[in-house]
Design a protein around this motif. Sequence first.
Motif, PDB file in Angstrom:
ATOM      1  N   THR A  82       0.796  -1.237   0.000  1.00 33.50           N
ATOM      2  CA  THR A  82       0.000   0.000   0.000  1.00 33.50           C
ATOM      3  C   THR A  82       0.821   1.275   0.000  1.00 33.50           C
ATOM      4  OG1 THR A  82      -1.875   1.090   1.093  1.00 33.50           O
ATOM      5  CG2 THR A  82      -0.190   0.113   2.523  1.00 33.50           C
ATOM      6  N   GLY A  83       2.065   1.207   0.501  1.00 36.99           N
ATOM      7  CA  GLY A  83       2.848   2.445   0.624  1.00 36.99           C
ATOM      8  C   GLY A  83       2.162   3.399   1.584  1.00 36.99           C
ATOM      9  N   THR A  84       1.882   4.605   1.123  1.00 40.18           N
ATOM     10  CA  THR A  84       1.205   5.601   1.957  1.00 40.18           C
ATOM     11  C   THR A  84      -0.310   5.547   1.792  1.00 40.18           C
ATOM     12  OG1 THR A  84       1.407   7.266   0.226  1.00 40.18           O
ATOM     13  CG2 THR A  84       3.185   7.149   1.854  1.00 40.18           C
ATOM     14  N   GLY A  85      -0.805   4.534   1.100  1.00 38.65           N
ATOM     15  CA  GLY A  85      -2.253   4.359   0.965  1.00 38.65           C
ATOM     16  C   GLY A  85      -2.897   5.192  -0.128  1.00 38.65           C
ATOM     17  N   LEU A  86      -2.122   5.669  -1.099  1.00 34.38           N
ATOM     18  CA  LEU A  86      -2.661   6.547  -2.134  1.00 34.38           C
ATOM     19  C   LEU A  86      -3.758   5.872  -2.951  1.00 34.38           C
ATOM     20  CD1 LEU A  86      -2.528   9.232  -3.707  1.00 34.38           C
ATOM     21  CD2 LEU A  86      -0.761   8.196  -5.140  1.00 34.38           C
ATOM     22  N   PHE A  87      -3.481   4.691  -3.492  1.00 32.35           N
ATOM     23  CA  PHE A  87      -4.481   3.991  -4.300  1.00 32.35           C
ATOM     24  C   PHE A  87      -5.695   3.638  -3.446  1.00 32.35           C
ATOM     25  CE2 PHE A  87      -5.154   0.073  -7.293  1.00 32.35           C
ATOM     26  CZ  PHE A  87      -6.275   0.681  -7.835  1.00 32.35           C
ATOM     27  N   ALA A  88      -5.458   3.180  -2.232  1.00 36.04           N
ATOM     28  CA  ALA A  88      -6.563   2.837  -1.334  1.00 36.04           C
ATOM     29  C   ALA A  88      -7.456   4.044  -1.079  1.00 36.04           C
ATOM     30  CB  ALA A  88      -6.021   2.288  -0.018  1.00 36.04           C
ATOM     31  N   ALA A  89      -6.867   5.224  -0.971  1.00 32.36           N
ATOM     32  CA  ALA A  89      -7.646   6.444  -0.735  1.00 32.36           C
ATOM     33  C   ALA A  89      -8.541   6.750  -1.930  1.00 32.36           C
ATOM     34  CB  ALA A  89      -6.715   7.615  -0.444  1.00 32.36           C
ATOM     35  N   TYR A  90      -8.017   6.561  -3.150  1.00 30.82           N
ATOM     36  CA  TYR A  90      -8.853   6.756  -4.335  1.00 30.82           C
ATOM     37  C   TYR A  90     -10.041   5.797  -4.328  1.00 30.82           C
ATOM     38  CZ  TYR A  90      -5.412   9.734  -6.744  1.00 30.82           C
ATOM     39  OH  TYR A  90      -4.573  10.750  -7.110  1.00 30.82           O
ATOM     40  N   VAL A  91      -9.778   4.549  -3.956  1.00 33.20           N
ATOM     41  CA  VAL A  91     -10.838   3.546  -3.934  1.00 33.20           C
ATOM     42  C   VAL A  91     -11.840   3.850  -2.821  1.00 33.20           C
ATOM     43  CG1 VAL A  91     -11.329   1.093  -3.572  1.00 33.20           C
ATOM     44  CG2 VAL A  91      -9.394   1.787  -5.004  1.00 33.20           C
ATOM     45  N   GLN A  92     -11.358   4.334  -1.694  1.00 31.00           N
ATOM     46  CA  GLN A  92     -12.264   4.668  -0.591  1.00 31.00           C
ATOM     47  C   GLN A  92     -13.226   5.797  -0.975  1.00 31.00           C
ATOM     48  OE1 GLN A  92     -10.982   6.815   2.964  1.00 31.00           O
ATOM     49  NE2 GLN A  92     -11.629   5.072   4.216  1.00 31.00           N
ATOM     50  N   GLN A  93     -12.790   6.707  -1.830  1.00 35.55           N
ATOM     51  CA  GLN A  93     -13.692   7.756  -2.310  1.00 35.55           C
ATOM     52  C   GLN A  93     -14.885   7.143  -3.042  1.00 35.55           C
ATOM     53  OE1 GLN A  93     -11.277  10.322  -4.735  1.00 35.55           O
ATOM     54  NE2 GLN A  93     -10.115  11.124  -3.012  1.00 35.55           N
ATOM     55  N   LYS A  94     -14.635   6.040  -3.711  1.00 38.04           N
ATOM     56  CA  LYS A  94     -15.680   5.345  -4.471  1.00 38.04           C
ATOM     57  C   LYS A  94     -16.550   4.473  -3.561  1.00 38.04           C
ATOM     58  CE  LYS A  94     -15.791   3.013  -8.931  1.00 38.04           C
ATOM     59  NZ  LYS A  94     -14.983   2.336  -9.969  1.00 38.04           N
ATOM     60  N   TYR A  95     -15.908   3.877  -2.546  1.00 46.68           N
ATOM     61  CA  TYR A  95     -16.604   3.005  -1.598  1.00 46.68           C
ATOM     62  C   TYR A  95     -16.316   3.491  -0.179  1.00 46.68           C
ATOM     63  CZ  TYR A  95     -17.150  -0.195  -5.553  1.00 46.68           C
ATOM     64  OH  TYR A  95     -17.473  -0.752  -6.766  1.00 46.68           O
ATOM     65  N   PRO A  96     -16.978   4.559   0.264  1.00 48.78           N
ATOM     66  CA  PRO A  96     -16.656   5.150   1.576  1.00 48.78           C
ATOM     67  C   PRO A  96     -16.907   4.223   2.762  1.00 48.78           C
ATOM     68  CG  PRO A  96     -18.604   6.180   0.602  1.00 48.78           C
ATOM     69  CD  PRO A  96     -17.995   5.334  -0.462  1.00 48.78           C
ATOM     70  N   GLU A  97     -17.693   3.167   2.565  1.00 50.25           N
ATOM     71  CA  GLU A  97     -17.959   2.224   3.662  1.00 50.25           C
ATOM     72  C   GLU A  97     -17.139   0.942   3.518  1.00 50.25           C
ATOM     73  OE1 GLU A  97     -22.111   1.662   4.632  1.00 50.25           O
ATOM     74  OE2 GLU A  97     -22.610   3.585   3.713  1.00 50.25           O
ATOM     75  N   ALA A  98     -16.158   0.950   2.653  1.00 55.67           N
ATOM     76  CA  ALA A  98     -15.328  -0.238   2.447  1.00 55.67           C
ATOM     77  C   ALA A  98     -14.539  -0.581   3.702  1.00 55.67           C
ATOM     78  CB  ALA A  98     -14.368   0.000   1.284  1.00 55.67           C
ATOM     79  N   GLN A  99     -14.270  -1.882   3.881  1.00 57.01           N
ATOM     80  CA  GLN A  99     -13.406  -2.366   4.949  1.00 57.01           C
ATOM     81  C   GLN A  99     -12.021  -2.577   4.340  1.00 57.01           C
ATOM     82  OE1 GLN A  99     -14.781  -2.777   8.152  1.00 57.01           O
ATOM     83  NE2 GLN A  99     -16.561  -1.844   7.149  1.00 57.01           N
ATOM     84  N   LEU A 100     -11.081  -1.693   4.666  1.00 59.45           N
ATOM     85  CA  LEU A 100      -9.766  -1.695   4.036  1.00 59.45           C
ATOM     86  C   LEU A 100      -8.723  -2.378   4.906  1.00 59.45           C
ATOM     87  CD1 LEU A 100      -9.663   1.999   2.749  1.00 59.45           C
ATOM     88  CD2 LEU A 100      -9.817  -0.033   1.316  1.00 59.45           C
TER      89      LEU A 100
END
Length: 225
Positions: free
Chosen positions: A52-70
């Motif tokens: 994940t590194g600093t979570g950049l890609f995960a943050a983009y995905v979370q914008q799309k799925y704000p209730e995601a379990q990451l």
Amino acid sequence: MSDLIKEQFDAVAQSYDLQRRQLIPCFDDFYSTARDWVNIDKKSPRILDIGTGTGLFAAYVQQKYPEAQLTLIDISEEMLKGARMRFGEDPNVQYISGDFATYAFDGQQYDIVISSLAIHHLAHEDKSRLFHKIYTRLTEGGIFVNADQIAGTSAYFDNLYKEQWEHTINQSGLPNEVIASAIERRKLDRNATFEDQLKWLSDAGFAEAECIYKYNEFGVFFAQK
């Protein structure tokens, strides 16, 4: 994954996000395409971000799925500090400090696995093994989206990609020491062709697999179980 890779990414963790846009010539298309292909019919999908590194890609995905379990895993604790700063006290985000190539993920199942600019650091046989592991960790119909580096089909293209990339970053305005550090890190890359990566995904059992975006040595892969 080698200790040298961990050390190099520990060293650049604090400035990594600021540099990444200038070090990836196709940054906007690269990440927007990867995000757009993260599609699943669930409001709160379970998502694993590998390297994940600093979570950049995960943050983009979370914008799309704000209730995601990451769940975010990275070998560099310094990088994970950046991810923790990004997501704050979000209870839907879990962190694993470990080597994704060897971590077992025992009993864990995910609807989506994502990764960006991480898997290319592995030896080719380890990439293939990781794709098998990802397949087993996905729920039926689950998807894997990997935004990563790709080798050219010959040394001719690899050299052209390298020359174009170095020309671009030398015009980016980044300090010389940052550019030199990025070029040094790239010496540890173990890029694989998109043909090989698609074969490994198919061999792992994925029903569908495609390279859905490519710009020189940067590409986005999509696979579905």
